[in-house]
Write a protein that holds these residues in place. Structure first.
Motif, mmCIF file in Angstrom:
data_model
loop_
_atom_site.group_PDB
_atom_site.id
_atom_site.type_symbol
_atom_site.label_atom_id
_atom_site.label_comp_id
_atom_site.label_asym_id
_atom_site.label_seq_id
_atom_site.Cartn_x
_atom_site.Cartn_y
_atom_site.Cartn_z
ATOM 1 N N GLY A 139 -31.433 6.530 0.099
ATOM 2 C CA GLY A 139 -32.754 6.354 -0.498
ATOM 3 C C GLY A 139 -33.783 5.923 0.530
ATOM 4 N N ALA A 140 -33.382 5.040 1.436
ATOM 5 C CA ALA A 140 -34.291 4.597 2.502
ATOM 6 C C ALA A 140 -34.666 5.770 3.399
ATOM 7 C CB ALA A 140 -33.638 3.492 3.323
ATOM 8 N N THR A 141 -33.713 6.620 3.686
ATOM 9 C CA THR A 141 -33.981 7.812 4.497
ATOM 10 C C THR A 141 -34.954 8.743 3.783
ATOM 11 O OG1 THR A 141 -31.823 7.659 5.566
ATOM 12 C CG2 THR A 141 -32.908 9.804 5.630
ATOM 13 N N ALA A 161 -42.931 11.968 -3.533
ATOM 14 C CA ALA A 161 -44.275 11.675 -4.030
ATOM 15 C C ALA A 161 -45.144 11.064 -2.940
ATOM 16 C CB ALA A 161 -44.203 10.736 -5.230
ATOM 17 N N LEU A 162 -44.559 10.214 -2.112
ATOM 18 C CA LEU A 162 -45.316 9.573 -1.040
ATOM 19 C C LEU A 162 -45.808 10.581 -0.019
ATOM 20 C CD1 LEU A 162 -43.175 6.377 -0.423
ATOM 21 C CD2 LEU A 162 -45.474 6.488 -1.397
ATOM 22 N N GLU A 163 -45.071 11.654 0.140
ATOM 23 C CA GLU A 163 -45.439 12.669 1.115
ATOM 24 C C GLU A 163 -46.827 13.244 0.851
ATOM 25 O OE1 GLU A 163 -43.723 16.902 2.770
ATOM 26 O OE2 GLU A 163 -42.339 15.452 1.880
ATOM 27 N N ILE A 186 -37.234 7.935 1.573
ATOM 28 C CA ILE A 186 -38.565 7.327 1.604
ATOM 29 C C ILE A 186 -39.185 7.500 2.986
ATOM 30 C CG2 ILE A 186 -39.798 5.115 1.528
ATOM 31 C CD1 ILE A 186 -37.948 4.382 -0.842
ATOM 32 N N ALA A 187 -38.389 7.288 4.026
ATOM 33 C CA ALA A 187 -38.892 7.462 5.395
ATOM 34 C C ALA A 187 -39.365 8.893 5.636
ATOM 35 C CB ALA A 187 -37.812 7.083 6.399
ATOM 36 N N LYS A 188 -38.646 9.867 5.112
ATOM 37 C CA LYS A 188 -39.054 11.270 5.268
ATOM 38 C C LYS A 188 -40.397 11.518 4.593
ATOM 39 C CE LYS A 188 -34.522 13.341 5.837
ATOM 40 N NZ LYS A 188 -33.471 14.188 5.248
ATOM 41 N N GLY A 189 -40.589 10.935 3.430
ATOM 42 C CA GLY A 189 -41.856 11.083 2.733
ATOM 43 C C GLY A 189 -43.005 10.440 3.483
ATOM 44 N N LEU A 190 -42.702 9.357 4.180
ATOM 45 C CA LEU A 190 -43.745 8.646 4.911
ATOM 46 C C LEU A 190 -44.160 9.348 6.202
ATOM 47 C CD1 LEU A 190 -42.635 4.962 4.361
ATOM 48 C CD2 LEU A 190 -44.578 6.166 3.335
ATOM 49 N N ARG A 191 -43.381 10.301 6.663
ATOM 50 C CA ARG A 191 -43.744 11.039 7.885
ATOM 51 C C ARG A 191 -45.100 11.713 7.751
ATOM 52 N NH1 ARG A 191 -38.197 14.250 9.246
ATOM 53 N NH2 ARG A 191 -36.961 12.434 9.783
ATOM 54 N N HIS A 192 -45.426 12.144 6.548
ATOM 55 C CA HIS A 192 -46.665 12.869 6.319
ATOM 56 C C HIS A 192 -47.723 12.035 5.595
ATOM 57 C CE1 HIS A 192 -44.612 16.458 7.632
ATOM 58 N NE2 HIS A 192 -43.618 16.117 6.843
ATOM 59 N N GLY A 202 -33.802 7.902 -7.427
ATOM 60 C CA GLY A 202 -35.175 7.505 -7.698
ATOM 61 C C GLY A 202 -35.974 7.360 -6.415
ATOM 62 N N ALA A 203 -35.321 6.850 -5.367
ATOM 63 C CA ALA A 203 -35.991 6.714 -4.072
ATOM 64 C C ALA A 203 -36.336 8.078 -3.490
ATOM 65 C CB ALA A 203 -35.110 5.933 -3.105
ATOM 66 N N ALA A 204 -35.475 9.066 -3.721
ATOM 67 C CA ALA A 204 -35.751 10.422 -3.251
ATOM 68 C C ALA A 204 -36.990 10.983 -3.948
ATOM 69 C CB ALA A 204 -34.547 11.324 -3.488
ATOM 70 N N ALA A 205 -37.105 10.749 -5.239
ATOM 71 C CA ALA A 205 -38.288 11.200 -5.993
ATOM 72 C C ALA A 205 -39.536 10.473 -5.496
ATOM 73 C CB ALA A 205 -38.091 10.960 -7.488
ATOM 74 N N LEU A 206 -39.405 9.191 -5.234
ATOM 75 C CA LEU A 206 -40.519 8.404 -4.742
ATOM 76 C C LEU A 206 -40.931 8.856 -3.339
ATOM 77 C CD1 LEU A 206 -42.309 6.069 -5.627
ATOM 78 C CD2 LEU A 206 -40.644 4.504 -4.649
#
Length: 87
Positions: A58-60, A37-39, A62-68, A30-34
């Motif tokens: 999952g934390a990783t 989406a954050l990206e 989310i962090a990847k999505g937050l890069r962008h 679920g964190a991977a999907a989130l």
């Protein structure tokens, strides 16, 4: 369905600025999907996912999505079983 459906909706979100999902144990998938989406989300400014049991993977994700992501200002992830590897 659950978190994945919500993540899909976040991709086209134009109104929701704050989302509180604490206590929903959606795990690393679920964190991977989130994270994905954050990206692309350019509206959400605050996300609370405490006690979601996302784990280090999952934390990783989310962090990847937050890069962008340039708009999220506050992310709360207390008690998410991240451990040292997820930091």
């Amino acid at each position: 369905m659950g978190i994945r459906a919500l993540a899909t909706a976040l991709n086209t979100n134009t109104h929701v600025r704050e989302l509180r999902l604490e206590g929903n144990p959606f795990g690393s998938d679920g964190a991977a999907a989130l994270g994905a989406a954050l990206e692309g989300n350019d509206v959400l400014t605050r996300l609370t996912i405490g006690m979601a049991k996302v784990g280090p993977d999952g934390a990783t994700a989310i962090a990847k999505g937050l890069r962008h992501n340039r708009v999220l200002r506050k992310l709360e992830m207390n008690a998410c079983a991240i451990g040292d590897r997820g930091m």
